[in-house]
Each structure stands twice: as C-alpha cells, then as structure tokens.
Design a protein around this motif. Structure first.
Motif, PDB file in Angstrom:
ATOM      1  N   GLU A   8       0.844  -1.186   0.000  1.00 57.64           N
ATOM      2  CA  GLU A   8       0.000   0.000   0.000  1.00 57.64           C
ATOM      3  C   GLU A   8       0.875   1.229   0.000  1.00 57.64           C
ATOM      4  OE1 GLU A   8      -3.628  -2.175   0.238  1.00 57.64           O
ATOM      5  OE2 GLU A   8      -3.278  -0.035  -0.075  1.00 57.64           O
ATOM      6  N   GLN A   9       0.638   2.130  -0.948  1.00 58.72           N
ATOM      7  CA  GLN A   9       1.384   3.375  -0.984  1.00 58.72           C
ATOM      8  C   GLN A   9       0.454   4.532  -0.678  1.00 58.72           C
ATOM      9  OE1 GLN A   9       4.054   2.380  -4.808  1.00 58.72           O
ATOM     10  NE2 GLN A   9       4.665   4.237  -3.721  1.00 58.72           N
TER      11      GLN A   9
ATOM     12  N   VAL B  17       6.443  10.209   1.469  1.00 58.62           N
ATOM     13  CA  VAL B  17       5.506   9.216   0.944  1.00 58.62           C
ATOM     14  C   VAL B  17       5.832   7.875   1.582  1.00 58.62           C
ATOM     15  CG1 VAL B  17       5.106  10.448  -1.202  1.00 58.62           C
ATOM     16  CG2 VAL B  17       6.901   8.735  -1.102  1.00 58.62           C
ATOM     17  N   TYR B  18       4.811   7.020   1.675  1.00 58.12           N
ATOM     18  CA  TYR B  18       4.926   5.804   2.465  1.00 58.12           C
ATOM     19  C   TYR B  18       4.596   4.559   1.647  1.00 58.12           C
ATOM     20  CZ  TYR B  18       4.823   9.255   6.184  1.00 58.12           C
ATOM     21  OH  TYR B  18       5.101  10.337   6.992  1.00 58.12           O
TER      22      TYR B  18
ATOM     23  N   ASN C 280       9.332 -12.622  -7.892  1.00 53.66           N
ATOM     24  CA  ASN C 280       8.449 -12.387  -6.754  1.00 53.66           C
ATOM     25  C   ASN C 280       8.428 -10.929  -6.349  1.00 53.66           C
ATOM     26  OD1 ASN C 280       7.782 -15.117  -6.472  1.00 53.66           O
ATOM     27  ND2 ASN C 280       9.685 -15.501  -5.387  1.00 53.66           N
ATOM     28  N   LEU C 281       8.763 -10.030  -7.253  1.00 55.05           N
ATOM     29  CA  LEU C 281       8.766  -8.597  -6.960  1.00 55.05           C
ATOM     30  C   LEU C 281       7.356  -8.063  -7.130  1.00 55.05           C
ATOM     31  CD1 LEU C 281      10.920  -6.384  -6.332  1.00 55.05           C
ATOM     32  CD2 LEU C 281      10.925  -5.881  -8.771  1.00 55.05           C
ATOM     33  N   ILE C 282       6.848  -7.418  -6.074  1.00 53.74           N
ATOM     34  CA  ILE C 282       5.492  -6.869  -6.084  1.00 53.74           C
ATOM     35  C   ILE C 282       5.581  -5.354  -6.052  1.00 53.74           C
ATOM     36  CG2 ILE C 282       3.266  -6.770  -4.902  1.00 53.74           C
ATOM     37  CD1 ILE C 282       3.920  -9.537  -5.934  1.00 53.74           C
ATOM     38  N   PHE C 283       4.880  -4.692  -6.984  1.00 54.65           N
ATOM     39  CA  PHE C 283       4.886  -3.234  -7.041  1.00 54.65           C
ATOM     40  C   PHE C 283       3.665  -2.661  -6.346  1.00 54.65           C
ATOM     41  CE2 PHE C 283       8.275  -1.717  -9.797  1.00 54.65           C
ATOM     42  CZ  PHE C 283       8.730  -2.901 -10.358  1.00 54.65           C
ATOM     43  N   GLY C 284       3.858  -1.539  -5.662  1.00 55.04           N
ATOM     44  CA  GLY C 284       2.737  -0.756  -5.175  1.00 55.04           C
ATOM     45  C   GLY C 284       2.132   0.033  -6.326  1.00 55.04           C
ATOM     46  N   LYS C 285       0.992   0.713  -6.052  1.00 55.47           N
ATOM     47  CA  LYS C 285       0.293   1.452  -7.102  1.00 55.47           C
ATOM     48  C   LYS C 285       0.925   2.814  -7.360  1.00 55.47           C
ATOM     49  CE  LYS C 285      -4.036  -0.861  -6.070  1.00 55.47           C
ATOM     50  NZ  LYS C 285      -5.420  -0.721  -5.588  1.00 55.47           N
TER      51      LYS C 285
END
Lengths: 114, 112
Positions: free
Chosen positions: B5-6, B21-22, B99-104
C-alpha cells in the motif's frame, strides 16, 4: 547506450486481432520480464524468463504467450486481443535475480484494443 | 497474497516544500526498491534497501526501511519541479525478481 528497447511504442488493435511486442536488451542480461501497467493497479508481472529458451508465468499470464529464442530478445504475443488487454506494457531486464537486483525498464508500449 | 500500500495516492506541492511518501505491507520484505517514473517512460531505480532500520540518502531524497522490514518511507527535502513523477515502491518476498510486487504508486506534482 540503448539499454532496453521496446517496439512498437503505440498500437491500436481490433478485438480478436493478434500482435507481437518486441523487447531487445544490449546489456547481456540473463533475466527478462514483461509487465503491464494499468491505472490504479500498479505494475503486474505477466511472464518472465531466466535465460535463453526459458519462460515462466507471472501474476497475470492469461491471454499472453512469450518466447526467448535469443538471449537479447523477449517477445510478448497476444493471439486474440481483448479490450481488457488495453494497457501500457513494459519490458525489463536484470543481470541476475538476486535480492535487490536492479531492473532496467524500456519506455513502454501503449496498446489500445477496440 | 502480498500487497503493498502506498500513500498518499496523489500529492501536489509548491517548490521548496518537504514531503514524505509511504509504502506499507502486512508481510515482511526481503528487500525493497524505490523507482521514479516520468510520463511516457519506464520506471528508473532510485534505491534498494535490504536491512531493517536502514537509511539511505540520495541528494535531497532520504529513504528509510522500517525495523521490522514491513514498511518504508521516502522523504524529499526542498522539492523541485524536476522531482515531479510517479514514485513506486517494489517489495521482494522470496529472493527472486519473479516475486517482486509493485505498489500502485504516489503521483507527485511539484509546482514552481
């Protein structure tokens, strides 16, 4: 320095048509990836390759096929395009798949399926 | 399913302001990367963090990895119009780029 090159940059297809997106890298990288980027969805992995002649499924592989006949090229195919495949497609490569390895991205292909 | 979650989704500020930013997850990352993407271009890697509590600086950008390796932040000091872009975090959950997951992403606009 070319890096990762994607062709074409833009394409419009009709539902049911087929096409191939080409990705070429000149960094002698073993690993290559295809992502799609949709508004509000982030980047999602379609397929990837850990070396010449190998491919593997990512998070959203349905409706796509890939081939890695040469180390420097990774092709993404759509056999029968659907409107849900309207997206921006990014190819990426990396030297290894070790933790934290840098991904190098191409500049994308904007695909619209009508 | 691991999720990143960004926040915030969008941020519009004036030149010279500071911002943070988080990037948060309920899962532990083995490593985390921050990318910046400009319109019409692919993402470009800014930094990779791998150790809990790690802080990295890149000129006016400061990246922090949480102690528990479940969260990260990006702080920009004295933002400039050239900082405008989409900031993406990407977490690795299994020691493989597959297995790399991107935030939005966080879309930042810095106005002169």
């Amino acid at each position: 320095n070319a890096g990762v090159t994607q062709t074409p940059k833009f394409r419009v297809l009709k539902t049911g048509q087929s096409m191939t997106l080409l990705c070429a890298q000149d960094m002698n990288h073993e690993y290559m990836y295809w992502y799609r980027q949709d508004p509000g969805m982030g980047l999602r992995l379609i397929h990837y390759s850990v070396g010449e002649g190998t491919t593997a499924k990512g998070e959203v592989p349905d409706g796509y096929n890939v081939s890695r006949l040469k180390k420097q090229n990774f092709l993404l195919g759509l056999e029968s395009a659907a409107p849900s495949q309207t997206s921006v497609y990014f190819c990426a490569s990396s030297r290894t798949d070790r933790e934290g390895e840098k991904l190098f991205f191409g500049s994308g292909t904007q695909l619209s399926v009508l | 399913t691991q999720l990143l979650e960004q926040s915030p989704q969008f941020l519009s500020i004036q030149e010279g302001e500071n911002l943070t930013v988080y990037c948060n997850s309920s899962s532990v990352f083995s490593s985390l990367q921050w990318y910046r993407q400009e319109p019409g271009e692919g993402p470009v890697l800014l930094v990779t963090v791998v150790t809990g509590g790690e802080v990295k600086k890149l000129k006016r950008l400061t990246f922090q990895f949480g102690d528990a390796r479940k969260d990260s932040s990006l702080h920009i000091t004295a933002a400039q119009p050239g900082d405008t872009g989409l900031y993406l975090c990407a977490g690795e959950f299994g020691g493989s780029q597959g297995n790399l997951i991107f935030g939005k992403g966080t879309k930042l606009s810095v106005k002169p």
